[in-house]
Every structure is written in structure tokens, then in C-alpha cells.
Design an enzyme around this catalytic site. Structure first.
Site, PDB file in Angstrom:
ATOM      1  N   ARG A  28      18.620  14.587  56.369  1.00  0.00           N
ATOM      2  CA  ARG A  28      19.384  14.585  55.116  1.00  0.00           C
ATOM      3  C   ARG A  28      20.023  13.233  54.824  1.00  0.00           C
ATOM      4  O   ARG A  28      21.120  13.177  54.260  1.00  0.00           O
ATOM      5  CB  ARG A  28      20.489  15.654  55.125  1.00  0.00           C
ATOM      6  CG  ARG A  28      19.985  17.071  55.190  1.00  0.00           C
ATOM      7  CD  ARG A  28      19.585  17.548  53.797  1.00  0.00           C
ATOM      8  NE  ARG A  28      19.187  18.934  53.867  1.00  0.00           N
ATOM      9  CZ  ARG A  28      19.917  19.954  53.442  1.00  0.00           C
ATOM     10  NH1 ARG A  28      21.080  19.731  52.885  1.00  0.00           N
ATOM     11  NH2 ARG A  28      19.475  21.174  53.552  1.00  0.00           N
ATOM     12  N   ARG A  32      24.318  14.024  49.349  1.00  0.00           N
ATOM     13  CA  ARG A  32      25.597  13.966  48.630  1.00  0.00           C
ATOM     14  C   ARG A  32      26.678  13.115  49.261  1.00  0.00           C
ATOM     15  O   ARG A  32      27.661  12.809  48.595  1.00  0.00           O
ATOM     16  CB  ARG A  32      26.124  15.392  48.429  1.00  0.00           C
ATOM     17  CG  ARG A  32      25.354  16.142  47.364  1.00  0.00           C
ATOM     18  CD  ARG A  32      25.642  17.610  47.449  1.00  0.00           C
ATOM     19  NE  ARG A  32      25.161  18.109  48.723  1.00  0.00           N
ATOM     20  CZ  ARG A  32      25.259  19.365  49.123  1.00  0.00           C
ATOM     21  NH1 ARG A  32      25.844  20.258  48.365  1.00  0.00           N
ATOM     22  NH2 ARG A  32      24.788  19.738  50.289  1.00  0.00           N
ATOM     23  N   ARG A  41      21.986  12.217  40.767  1.00  0.00           N
ATOM     24  CA  ARG A  41      21.909  13.652  40.533  1.00  0.00           C
ATOM     25  C   ARG A  41      22.525  14.022  39.188  1.00  0.00           C
ATOM     26  O   ARG A  41      21.986  14.854  38.449  1.00  0.00           O
ATOM     27  CB  ARG A  41      22.652  14.351  41.660  1.00  0.00           C
ATOM     28  CG  ARG A  41      22.415  15.791  41.644  1.00  0.00           C
ATOM     29  CD  ARG A  41      23.331  16.478  42.596  1.00  0.00           C
ATOM     30  NE  ARG A  41      23.147  17.767  42.099  1.00  0.00           N
ATOM     31  CZ  ARG A  41      23.492  18.941  42.487  1.00  0.00           C
ATOM     32  NH1 ARG A  41      24.122  19.055  43.347  1.00  0.00           N
ATOM     33  NH2 ARG A  41      23.233  20.053  41.985  1.00  0.00           N
ATOM     34  N   ASP A  78      12.621  19.456  49.096  1.00  0.00           N
ATOM     35  CA  ASP A  78      13.283  20.541  49.819  1.00  0.00           C
ATOM     36  C   ASP A  78      12.247  21.456  50.434  1.00  0.00           C
ATOM     37  O   ASP A  78      11.116  21.526  49.940  1.00  0.00           O
ATOM     38  CB  ASP A  78      14.195  21.346  48.884  1.00  0.00           C
ATOM     39  CG  ASP A  78      15.209  22.135  49.696  1.00  0.00           C
ATOM     40  OD1 ASP A  78      16.214  21.540  50.106  1.00  0.00           O
ATOM     41  OD2 ASP A  78      14.969  23.336  49.960  1.00  0.00           O
ATOM     42  N   TYR A 154      14.663  32.655  53.849  1.00  0.00           N
ATOM     43  CA  TYR A 154      15.128  32.480  52.461  1.00  0.00           C
ATOM     44  C   TYR A 154      14.396  33.414  51.511  1.00  0.00           C
ATOM     45  O   TYR A 154      14.959  33.915  50.543  1.00  0.00           O
ATOM     46  CB  TYR A 154      14.938  31.028  52.014  1.00  0.00           C
ATOM     47  CG  TYR A 154      15.946  30.099  52.651  1.00  0.00           C
ATOM     48  CD1 TYR A 154      17.247  30.011  52.161  1.00  0.00           C
ATOM     49  CD2 TYR A 154      15.613  29.327  53.755  1.00  0.00           C
ATOM     50  CE1 TYR A 154      18.178  29.173  52.748  1.00  0.00           C
ATOM     51  CE2 TYR A 154      16.538  28.487  54.347  1.00  0.00           C
ATOM     52  CZ  TYR A 154      17.824  28.417  53.839  1.00  0.00           C
ATOM     53  OH  TYR A 154      18.744  27.597  54.439  1.00  0.00           O
TER      54      TYR A 154
END
Ligand code: CP3
Length: 366
Positions: A28, A32, A41, A78, A154
Site C-alpha cells: 500500500r 492515503r 483522489r 485493488d 469479500y
């Protein structure tokens, strides 16, 4: 078609070849915690706005490399793009994490699942090619996918989960349905990773983020076996270069001996594992990647350096002979970097890994 690789330290370490220092990249690393990522973003409107645009995906992939001398880039995308292409309807609500509009909860839903047409994921392959061109040979580009089991978590839960109740209910109540879904996921992941390799990915990593929530035996049956099914289908080389394959099972430390039998080059480890013990258990057959606790990055630079040294020393001296292969280490975190990480902490980490690992090799650690 692409520029030659200038820094092959990561690839060499994956292939258990000697390097001048220990390569480092972070799970990652584009995300962010970087203000420039948050600005991109906002411009793109959403996470998927970034991921579906090759230009934006390239921009954010390169952001951490502009700040730090990292030894690899990882595709900005992702793991959930694959179930999205299966028609499950992925969305990322701000601050809430991923969600699927139509989760897979019963026999009818499983019966409808198919390996998606890879054309639906063309935006990912276009991003791979665009990033590879923009990197211009600076460092290698890692492609990735979720493991069949982690994707199933998921797909059944429909979102992240605290207890994996729904997916484990299916696993124990209807193992037949779980096996059918995992087989489709495995074939989809293999096709997806092979297409990334063809588009320019120079290594591929399988994120088995939730393998560690399984019971012993269930892990081998429902996670490991399907990761193996993916690996068996992957291209070994492309354009004359070997394509290293990395497998990271969070919480997989207990099963290292079994994971070491996977047909892959690198095993990723979380922070619960002692690297010296892992090295002995794996017997030098696989390179090891990891495993600093991401929360170390909330300490001060001097403390971060101490913790980096502990990880490097715990692995010990890597293989040094240029004419043979042996145990090698790729520095990384034990899981993805937290969005609250101060960017300066990453700078201290990367500097410490490079400096100390060079000194280790020349026998002047202090
Ligand atoms: O490592 C990188 O820099 C490359 C990009 C990358 C992302 N996700 C971008 C992302 C990678 C390799 C992933 C993998 C991924 N995605 C995993 C496996 C790795 C792991 O952490 O275990 C998993 C489980 C996911 C699923 C996922 N995607 C979750 C749970 C979330 C929300 C939680 C969170 O951390 O925000 C995402 C969203 C996501 N994927 C973000 C990023 C940068 C944040 C989205 C945003 O900008 O709001």
C-alpha cells in the site's frame, strides 16, 4: 518495447540471488498517507476513478517513488476488481471500505459465477502498460491479485468483516458451493495475473490477506490448495525475463513449511513471525519478504531505525555469493501501511534499510 531495468535488486532478491543491499518496498505504498494521493483522489472523484484511469493509476503509482528510493513499484489497483468484473457491483463509500451490491450467498448465486471476460479488466492491463512505460526501467513493476479465498471472503460477506461468519457458514454448511466458487476464482485470478504479465508486470503477488482467519486443515483445503491452483497456471517468464511469484498469507506463520512447497519464489510474512526461525523452517528454498509491524511507523525516526535493524538482524546475513543462489530477504511491512502514517517515517525506514543492509554485507554493521 520497454526500457531495460536499471535497478534489478528486487528481482534478484526474489530469485535468491546476491544483492548489494536489501531491497525495500511497502504494501500500500501508494495511498492515503500521502497528501498528493489524497489530492489525486479528489480530482478523480473516487478510488475507482483513480484505478480505472491509466493516467491517474500511473500518477499515483509513481508518487511514493518520487519521494523515496523504493526498489519496486506496485500497480495501483485493488484485489476486488476481479469480483467486480464478475458482476458483483463494487463500490467504495468514502471512509467505509469496499462493498458489493450483489454478494454471493446461495447456490443460485454461485451457479451464476463465471471466469469474467478479461476485456472487462482491460483498464487494469492498460494501467500496467502505462506505468511500465512511465517507470522507464527505473525499478520493476509488481502486478497483483487477491487469493481465491480472500476474494471469496469479500464476495460472500459483501464487505469487510469482523468474524467472517457468512463465508465460514458457507464453508462448513455447503463446502461444495465453496469449492465451486474457489475453483472459478482461481482460474479467474490466473487469467488476470497472466494478462498483467503480458501487459508488462515484472513480478506478481497474491494477497491472501484472510488466509489466517481459517482453522488448521481448513486453511490447507480452502486457501492453500487454490493458491496452488493459481500458481500452477502462471507464466514463468515473459519477454525473456523470469517473472517471480510472491505469496503473502497474513497470519500464515503457522503453516510456513506447507507454504514453502508452493510453486512460487517468495513468501511474504506478517510481523508475528521471527525471520530467523522462518528462514530455518523454509530451508532457504524461498526468498522471504516482510515483516516490520506497520505501527512502528508511528514511533520517532531513531526508534524506527532500531526496529528496522532488528528485522534485518533477525533475518541475518543474506546470501552473498554472486555465482549461486541462497537465502535472501526483501524488506517490507507485515501488512499494508496505515493511512495515518507520517510520510517522514517512511523516509526514515527506507534510508535505514538501505544503509544498514549495505553495512551488514561488508561486515561493518555499527
Ligand atoms: O500497495 C499498493 O500501493 C497498491 C494498491 C493496492 C490497493 N489495494 C489500493 C487501495 C493494493 C495492492 C491493494 C490490495 C488489497 N485491497 C488487499 C490486499 C492487501 C491487504 O491489505 O491485505 C485487500 C484486502 C483489499 C481490499 C480493500 N481495498 C479494502 C479492505 C479497502 C478499504 C480499506 C482501506 O484500507 O481503505 C480497499 C480500498 C483501497 N485499496 C485503498 C487503496 C489505496 C483506499 C481507498 C481510498 O482511497 O479511499
Amino acid at each position: 518495447m520497454f526500457a531495460p531495468l536499471q535497478n534489478d535488486t528486487f528481482i534478484r532478491a526474489c530469485l535468491r540471488q546476491a544483492t548489494d543491499y536489501t531491497p525495500v518496498w511497502l504494501m500500500r505504498q501508494a495511498g492515503r498517507y500521502l497528501p498528493e494521493y489524497r489530492a489525486s483522489r479528489a480530482k478523480a472523484g473516487s478510488f475507482m476513478g483513480l484505478a480505472t484511469s491509466p493516467d491517474y493509476a500511473t500518477e499515483v503509482t509513481l508518487q511514493p517513488l518520487a519521494r523515496y528510493p523504493l526498489d519496486a513499484a506496485i500497480l495501483f489497483s485493488d484485489i476486488l476488481t476481479v469480483p467486480d468484473a464478475m458482476g458483483l457491483g463494487l463500490s467504495f463509500a468514502l471512509g467505509e471500505g469496499p462493498r458489493f451490491a450483489t454478494p454471493v450467498r446461495d447456490e443460485a448465486a454461485v451457479a451464476k459465477l463465471e471466469v469474467p471476460d478479461m476485456d472487462k479488466l482491460r483498464y487494469v492491463f492498460d494501467a500496467v502498460t502505462a506505468i511500465r512505460k512511465a517507470l522507464n526501467g527505473r525499478v520493476p513493476l509488481i502486478g497483483f491479485s487477491g487469493s481465491p479465498w480472500t476474494l471469496a471472503c469479500y464476495m460472500v460477506e459483501g464487505a469487510g468483516s469482523d468474524d467472517y461468519r457468512l463465508v465460514k457458514t458457507m464453508l462448513y454448511q455447503r463446502p461444495d458451493l465453496m469449492h465451486a466458487m474457489l475453483a472459478i476464482n482461481a482460474d479467474a485470478v490466473a487469467a488476470y495475473l497472466n494478462a498483467q504479465i503480458e501487459a508488462g508486470a515484472q513480478a506478481v503477488m497474491i494477497f491472501d490477506s484472510w488466509g489466517g482467519v481459517l482453522a488448521d486443515a481448513a486453511f490447507q483445503t480452502f486457501s492453500l490448495a487454490y493458491t496452488d491452483r493459481v500458481l500452477k497456471q502462471l507464466k514463468r517468464s515473459h519477454d525473456g525475463a523470469l517473472i517471480p511469484r510472491l505469496v503473502f498469507t497474513k497470519g500464515g506463520g503457522l503453516w510456513l513449511e506447507q507454504m514453502a512447497k508452493l510453486d512460487c519464489e517468495v513468501l511474504g510474512l506478517d510481523w508475528t513471525v521471527n525471520l530467523a526461525q522462518a528462514r530455518a523452517r523454509v530451508g532457504g528454498r524461498r526468498a522471504l519478504q516482510g515483516n516490520l509491524d506497520p505501527h512502528v511507523l508511528f514511533a520517532k525516526p531513531a526508534q524506527i531505525e532500531d526496529e528496522v535493524v532488528k528485522v534485518l538482524e533477525s533475518f541475518g546475513q543474506p546470501h552473498l555469493d554472486a555465482h549461486s543462489t541462497g537465502p535472501t530477504h526483501i524488506f517490507n511491512l507485515g501488512h499494508g501501511i496505515s493511512q495515518h502514517t507520517p510520510p517522514e517515517s517512511v523516509e526514515a525506514l527506507v534510508r535505514a534499510v538501505h544503509a544498514y543492509s549495505r553495512r551488514m554485507r561488508t561486515g561493518t554493521p555499527h
